[in-house]
Design a protein around this motif. Structure first.
Motif, short mmCIF file in Angstrom:
data_model
loop_
_atom_site.label_atom_id
_atom_site.label_comp_id
_atom_site.label_asym_id
_atom_site.label_seq_id
_atom_site.Cartn_x
_atom_site.Cartn_y
_atom_site.Cartn_z
N THR A 38 0.85 -1.19 0.00
CA THR A 38 0.00 0.00 0.00
C THR A 38 0.88 1.24 0.00
N VAL A 39 0.59 2.17 -0.93
CA VAL A 39 1.39 3.40 -1.02
C VAL A 39 0.55 4.65 -0.80
N GLY A 40 -0.76 4.49 -0.65
CA GLY A 40 -1.62 5.64 -0.40
C GLY A 40 -2.89 5.22 0.31
N ASP A 44 -12.27 8.12 4.74
CA ASP A 44 -13.44 9.00 4.78
C ASP A 44 -13.19 10.31 4.02
N GLY A 45 -12.57 10.17 2.86
CA GLY A 45 -12.35 11.32 1.98
C GLY A 45 -11.12 12.16 2.29
N GLU A 46 -10.38 11.83 3.33
CA GLU A 46 -9.19 12.60 3.69
C GLU A 46 -7.94 11.75 3.51
N VAL A 47 -6.94 12.35 2.84
CA VAL A 47 -5.67 11.66 2.64
C VAL A 47 -5.00 11.48 3.99
N VAL A 48 -4.52 10.27 4.23
CA VAL A 48 -3.81 9.98 5.48
C VAL A 48 -2.32 10.10 5.17
N SER A 49 -1.74 11.19 5.63
CA SER A 49 -0.31 11.42 5.42
C SER A 49 0.48 10.55 6.40
N PRO A 50 1.75 10.30 6.08
CA PRO A 50 2.55 9.45 6.97
C PRO A 50 2.57 9.92 8.43
N ASP A 51 2.55 11.23 8.65
CA ASP A 51 2.59 11.73 10.02
C ASP A 51 1.26 11.53 10.76
N VAL A 56 -4.82 7.24 12.97
CA VAL A 56 -6.06 6.66 12.44
C VAL A 56 -6.18 5.16 12.71
N LEU A 57 -5.12 4.53 13.16
CA LEU A 57 -5.13 3.07 13.33
C LEU A 57 -6.18 2.59 14.32
N ASP A 58 -6.41 3.34 15.38
CA ASP A 58 -7.36 2.91 16.42
C ASP A 58 -8.79 3.37 16.14
N ARG A 59 -9.02 4.06 15.02
CA ARG A 59 -10.38 4.53 14.72
C ARG A 59 -11.28 3.32 14.51
N PRO A 60 -12.41 3.27 15.22
CA PRO A 60 -13.33 2.14 15.08
C PRO A 60 -14.00 2.14 13.70
N GLU A 62 -17.05 1.72 11.18
CA GLU A 62 -18.49 1.94 11.21
C GLU A 62 -19.04 1.54 9.85
N ASN A 63 -20.36 1.42 9.76
CA ASN A 63 -20.98 1.06 8.48
C ASN A 63 -20.59 2.01 7.37
N GLY A 64 -20.46 3.30 7.69
CA GLY A 64 -20.16 4.30 6.67
C GLY A 64 -18.69 4.55 6.44
N THR A 65 -17.80 3.82 7.13
CA THR A 65 -16.36 4.05 6.96
C THR A 65 -15.97 3.78 5.51
N SER A 66 -15.26 4.74 4.93
CA SER A 66 -14.80 4.61 3.55
C SER A 66 -13.27 4.60 3.54
N LEU A 67 -12.71 3.58 2.92
CA LEU A 67 -11.26 3.43 2.86
C LEU A 67 -10.86 3.21 1.41
N GLU A 68 -10.00 4.11 0.90
CA GLU A 68 -9.50 3.99 -0.46
C GLU A 68 -7.99 3.79 -0.39
N LEU A 69 -7.53 2.70 -0.99
CA LEU A 69 -6.11 2.36 -0.94
C LEU A 69 -5.51 2.40 -2.34
N THR A 70 -4.29 2.91 -2.40
CA THR A 70 -3.52 2.85 -3.64
C THR A 70 -2.44 1.81 -3.40
#
Length: 194
Positions: A38-40, A44-51, A56-60, A62-70
């Motif tokens: 995974t490189v990106g 939930d619509g926000e880019v997760v920067s390395p810092d 975000v790892l501990d975020r629970p 939910e039904n509406g959680t959206s995860l987009e991976l590159t």
């Protein structure tokens, strides 16, 4: 939960995953078995920067959680390097001195624009190769690691840029023909071994 990988919707069945970190770990385990990583990440619509990654790892989930991976595979990386190598091979750096003498500044500018773009793509892709140690370990240029090669190459590119800005056509021609051209040929030979 909604999951996309490289822009494609993926059907996902959660087992014991309760957090974003659980999903990412499961996905990365699967990706690594397929020579990919995974490189990106967009959560939930926000880019997760390395810092912000650890936050975000501990975020629970939910039904509406959206995860987009590159995701980048080893095969895609090698193909990208080969494509860049082919473009570098089409640059006519050895013609720059003659073109400059002939007053063909637009043709020279086009070659230099191509050089800048290809070098930028190459530096970025070569850096990404560190994600695949077996590829990175094979990539040596004239016996030097990529890092050492770039350390020697970057000052030459800086001198080239200075010569261009100073309209020093003799130095531009000499650097293109005798310094940059041979180094790019060595890069192409290194990529050909992949």
């Amino acid at each position: 939960m909604h999951l996309k990988v490289n822009g494609n919707d993926i059907d996902v069945t959660l087992e014991d995953e309760k957090t974003v970190g659980d999903v990412l770990k499961s996905f990365e385990d699967e990706a690594s078995q397929n020579d990919a990583t995974t490189v990106g990440i967009v959560l939930d619509g926000e880019v997760v920067s390395p810092d912000r990654f650890d936050a975000v790892l501990d975020r629970p989930l939910e039904n509406g959680t959206s995860l987009e991976l590159t995701v980048l595979s080893k095969g895609q990386l090698v193909q990208s390097l080969k494509d860049i190598s082919a473009r570098i091979g089409q640059l006519k750096l050895d013609e720059i001195p003659v073109l400059l003498q002939g007053g063909k500044d637009k043709e020279v500018a086009s070659i230099i624009d191509g050089l800048a773009s290809d070098c930028n793509d190459f530096f970025h892709t070569a850096t990404m190769s560190s994600l695949f140690p077996e590829v990175y370990g094979k990539l040596t240029v004239e016996g030097a690691s990529f890092i050492d090669f770039f350390k020697d190459f970057l000052p030459i590119l800086s001198d080239f840029k200075d010569a261009m800005e100073g309209n020093d056509t003799v130095t531009v021609g000499d650097l293109a023909e005798y310094e940059i051209g041979p180094r790019l040929k060595a890069v192409m030979q290194a990529i050909a071994t992949l």
